[in-house]
Every structure is written in structure tokens, then in C-alpha cells.
Design a protein around this motif. Sequence first.
Motif, PDB file in Angstrom:
ATOM      1  N   MET A   1       0.804  -1.188   0.000  1.00  0.00           N
ATOM      2  CA  MET A   1       0.000   0.000   0.000  1.00  0.00           C
ATOM      3  C   MET A   1       0.857   1.265   0.000  1.00  0.00           C
ATOM      4  SD  MET A   1      -3.074   0.185  -0.324  1.00  0.00           S
ATOM      5  CE  MET A   1      -4.672   0.359   0.212  1.00  0.00           C
ATOM      6  N   MET A   2       2.004   1.183   0.648  1.00  0.00           N
ATOM      7  CA  MET A   2       2.889   2.335   0.732  1.00  0.00           C
ATOM      8  C   MET A   2       3.407   2.730  -0.662  1.00  0.00           C
ATOM      9  SD  MET A   2       3.928   4.297   2.979  1.00  0.00           S
ATOM     10  CE  MET A   2       5.169   4.898   4.010  1.00  0.00           C
ATOM     11  N   TRP A   3       3.688   1.762  -1.518  1.00  0.00           N
ATOM     12  CA  TRP A   3       4.209   2.070  -2.849  1.00  0.00           C
ATOM     13  C   TRP A   3       3.158   2.775  -3.698  1.00  0.00           C
ATOM     14  CZ3 TRP A   3       1.923  -0.078  -7.122  1.00  0.00           C
ATOM     15  CH2 TRP A   3       1.068  -1.162  -6.896  1.00  0.00           C
ATOM     16  N   ARG A   4       1.859   2.460  -3.476  1.00  0.00           N
ATOM     17  CA  ARG A   4       0.788   3.137  -4.213  1.00  0.00           C
ATOM     18  C   ARG A   4       0.719   4.614  -3.821  1.00  0.00           C
ATOM     19  NH1 ARG A   4      -4.217  -1.132  -4.219  1.00  0.00           N
ATOM     20  NH2 ARG A   4      -3.236  -2.602  -5.649  1.00  0.00           N
ATOM     21  N   LEU A   5       0.898   4.884  -2.554  1.00  0.00           N
ATOM     22  CA  LEU A   5       0.895   6.267  -2.077  1.00  0.00           C
ATOM     23  C   LEU A   5       2.065   7.049  -2.673  1.00  0.00           C
ATOM     24  CD1 LEU A   5      -0.465   8.355  -0.276  1.00  0.00           C
ATOM     25  CD2 LEU A   5       0.957   7.551   1.608  1.00  0.00           C
ATOM     26  N   ARG A   6       3.239   6.421  -2.705  1.00  0.00           N
ATOM     27  CA  ARG A   6       4.407   7.074  -3.305  1.00  0.00           C
ATOM     28  C   ARG A   6       4.199   7.307  -4.799  1.00  0.00           C
ATOM     29  NH1 ARG A   6       9.489   4.074  -0.393  1.00  0.00           N
ATOM     30  NH2 ARG A   6       9.124   4.987   1.650  1.00  0.00           N
ATOM     31  N   LEU A   7       3.623   6.337  -5.487  1.00  0.00           N
ATOM     32  CA  LEU A   7       3.353   6.476  -6.914  1.00  0.00           C
ATOM     33  C   LEU A   7       2.345   7.600  -7.166  1.00  0.00           C
ATOM     34  CD1 LEU A   7       4.004   5.340  -9.697  1.00  0.00           C
ATOM     35  CD2 LEU A   7       2.106   3.745  -9.405  1.00  0.00           C
ATOM     36  N   LEU A   8       1.332   7.690  -6.327  1.00  0.00           N
ATOM     37  CA  LEU A   8       0.347   8.761  -6.443  1.00  0.00           C
ATOM     38  C   LEU A   8       0.988  10.127  -6.219  1.00  0.00           C
ATOM     39  CD1 LEU A   8      -2.606   9.559  -6.859  1.00  0.00           C
ATOM     40  CD2 LEU A   8      -2.935   9.275  -4.390  1.00  0.00           C
ATOM     41  N   ARG A   9       1.863  10.231  -5.213  1.00  0.00           N
ATOM     42  CA  ARG A   9       2.561  11.495  -4.950  1.00  0.00           C
ATOM     43  C   ARG A   9       3.457  11.879  -6.128  1.00  0.00           C
ATOM     44  NH1 ARG A   9       4.331  10.747   1.351  1.00  0.00           N
ATOM     45  NH2 ARG A   9       2.260  11.116   2.232  1.00  0.00           N
ATOM     46  N   LEU A  10       4.161  10.894  -6.685  1.00  0.00           N
ATOM     47  CA  LEU A  10       5.025  11.157  -7.847  1.00  0.00           C
ATOM     48  C   LEU A  10       4.206  11.633  -9.039  1.00  0.00           C
ATOM     49  CD1 LEU A  10       7.815  11.078  -9.171  1.00  0.00           C
ATOM     50  CD2 LEU A  10       7.343   8.693  -9.770  1.00  0.00           C
ATOM     51  N   ALA A  11       3.084  10.972  -9.289  1.00  0.00           N
ATOM     52  CA  ALA A  11       2.210  11.371 -10.400  1.00  0.00           C
ATOM     53  C   ALA A  11       1.681  12.787 -10.192  1.00  0.00           C
ATOM     54  CB  ALA A  11       1.065  10.371 -10.539  1.00  0.00           C
ATOM     55  N   CYS A  12       1.298  13.119  -8.958  1.00  0.00           N
ATOM     56  CA  CYS A  12       0.810  14.481  -8.671  1.00  0.00           C
ATOM     57  C   CYS A  12       1.914  15.516  -8.858  1.00  0.00           C
ATOM     58  CB  CYS A  12       0.266  14.549  -7.248  1.00  0.00           C
ATOM     59  SG  CYS A  12      -1.315  13.703  -7.047  1.00  0.00           S
ATOM     60  N   THR A  13       3.136  15.176  -8.478  1.00  0.00           N
ATOM     61  CA  THR A  13       4.264  16.097  -8.642  1.00  0.00           C
ATOM     62  C   THR A  13       4.553  16.342 -10.115  1.00  0.00           C
ATOM     63  OG1 THR A  13       5.220  15.332  -6.559  1.00  0.00           O
ATOM     64  CG2 THR A  13       6.692  16.473  -8.082  1.00  0.00           C
ATOM     65  N   VAL A  14       4.578  15.272 -10.895  1.00  0.00           N
ATOM     66  CA  VAL A  14       4.840  15.407 -12.334  1.00  0.00           C
ATOM     67  C   VAL A  14       3.728  16.202 -13.003  1.00  0.00           C
ATOM     68  CG1 VAL A  14       5.021  14.108 -14.491  1.00  0.00           C
ATOM     69  CG2 VAL A  14       6.278  13.345 -12.484  1.00  0.00           C
ATOM     70  N   LEU A  15       2.477  15.890 -12.688  1.00  0.00           N
ATOM     71  CA  LEU A  15       1.345  16.615 -13.266  1.00  0.00           C
ATOM     72  C   LEU A  15       1.391  18.096 -12.878  1.00  0.00           C
ATOM     73  CD1 LEU A  15      -1.244  16.493 -14.915  1.00  0.00           C
ATOM     74  CD2 LEU A  15      -2.468  15.956 -12.808  1.00  0.00           C
ATOM     75  N   SER A  16       1.739  18.394 -11.636  1.00  0.00           N
ATOM     76  CA  SER A  16       1.848  19.796 -11.185  1.00  0.00           C
ATOM     77  C   SER A  16       2.944  20.528 -11.956  1.00  0.00           C
ATOM     78  CB  SER A  16       2.149  19.855  -9.692  1.00  0.00           C
ATOM     79  OG  SER A  16       1.097  19.322  -8.950  1.00  0.00           O
ATOM     80  N   ALA A  17       4.076  19.859 -12.177  1.00  0.00           N
ATOM     81  CA  ALA A  17       5.168  20.485 -12.934  1.00  0.00           C
ATOM     82  C   ALA A  17       4.748  20.754 -14.370  1.00  0.00           C
ATOM     83  CB  ALA A  17       6.405  19.587 -12.893  1.00  0.00           C
ATOM     84  N   ILE A  18       4.051  19.814 -14.986  1.00  0.00           N
ATOM     85  CA  ILE A  18       3.585  20.000 -16.365  1.00  0.00           C
ATOM     86  C   ILE A  18       2.602  21.159 -16.444  1.00  0.00           C
ATOM     87  CG2 ILE A  18       2.193  18.941 -18.196  1.00  0.00           C
ATOM     88  CD1 ILE A  18       3.548  16.264 -17.461  1.00  0.00           C
ATOM     89  N   LEU A  19       1.667  21.219 -15.506  1.00  0.00           N
ATOM     90  CA  LEU A  19       0.695  22.322 -15.507  1.00  0.00           C
ATOM     91  C   LEU A  19       1.371  23.666 -15.256  1.00  0.00           C
ATOM     92  CD1 LEU A  19      -2.304  20.665 -13.614  1.00  0.00           C
ATOM     93  CD2 LEU A  19      -2.142  21.226 -16.051  1.00  0.00           C
ATOM     94  N   ALA A  20       2.361  23.700 -14.377  1.00  0.00           N
ATOM     95  CA  ALA A  20       3.086  24.950 -14.114  1.00  0.00           C
ATOM     96  C   ALA A  20       3.847  25.409 -15.352  1.00  0.00           C
ATOM     97  CB  ALA A  20       4.040  24.767 -12.940  1.00  0.00           C
TER      98      ALA A  20
END
Length: 161
Positions: A1-20
Amino acid sequence: MMWRLRLLRLACTVLSAILALAACELGWRLLKFKRFTIQAGIEDPHFHHRLKANTTYHFASQEFNVDVRTNSYGLRGRNPVLPKPPGVVRILMLGDSFTFGFPVRDDETFCSLIERDLKEQGYPIEIINGGVSGYSPVLEYLSLRDEFLRFDPDFSQDLAL
């Protein structure tokens, strides 16, 4: 379950960078980029855009302050004499803003300077400045094929970089 949370955080970070980055690009295009484009000409369904005939454009910035005039064909320089006078060698220069001569006076474009120099040496020559800011080789070809051949050039040079 911990790896899913990390993957979600990474995806949110990448998406935020792309939007910025997309927001920065949009802001650059809307606010700053217009300063660096030549606001001259008219839309054209065949050529995308072209210079308006018999018009004076004024360009000013910290580096230059210049008026640019177009002839009755929407080109810089004098009107070409039609039909071409006998004995005159006519060169048609095609290109973008470098050929057009942005941002120099009409008598300072390299087309004008070459023509003046060759005439001073006694050559019966006429150089037509077919440069339009923002033109690509495809638009230059269409201009040559559909408009400029009527000038009966002896030689045509595409100077797109």
C-alpha cells in the motif's frame, strides 16, 4: 500500500510540474512574445499572411525606430516595371524577415544594398525583395509560383535559414 501512495505522490508532482510549465508558456505567449513579432500584414487564405500593399508600417523599440513602406505589390522597394525592360537582369530574393530587412530602413535592406552596389559598377540589374516576415520555404514557393513569376525574374534566390 505504501508504494501506491508514493506512486500517487510522484504522479501528482509530475502533473503539477507539467501544468506549471504550461501556465508559464501560456503567459509568455500572451504577455511577452507579441513584443518580438512583426505586427504587419494581413491574413491571406492562400499564403497564410502577406504584407498589405501601399502601406507604411512603423516599428519602434529601444534598439530601432523605423518606417517600412510597401509598394503596390505588397513588397519592399520600388514597383518592378512590367514588362521587364530589355537588357535588365532581374533577381528575385525570397525569404523571411532577414530578406524583408527587419528592422532597417528601406534603403538599408541587403537587397537594396546589393542592387545599389551592382548598379554603381555598371550592371543593368534590378533586385526585387520578396521577403515576408515569418515565411517558410513552402510559402516562398507558393509566392514564387502564384505571384512572383509575373515579374519575369532571371534568377530567384531563396534565403530562408
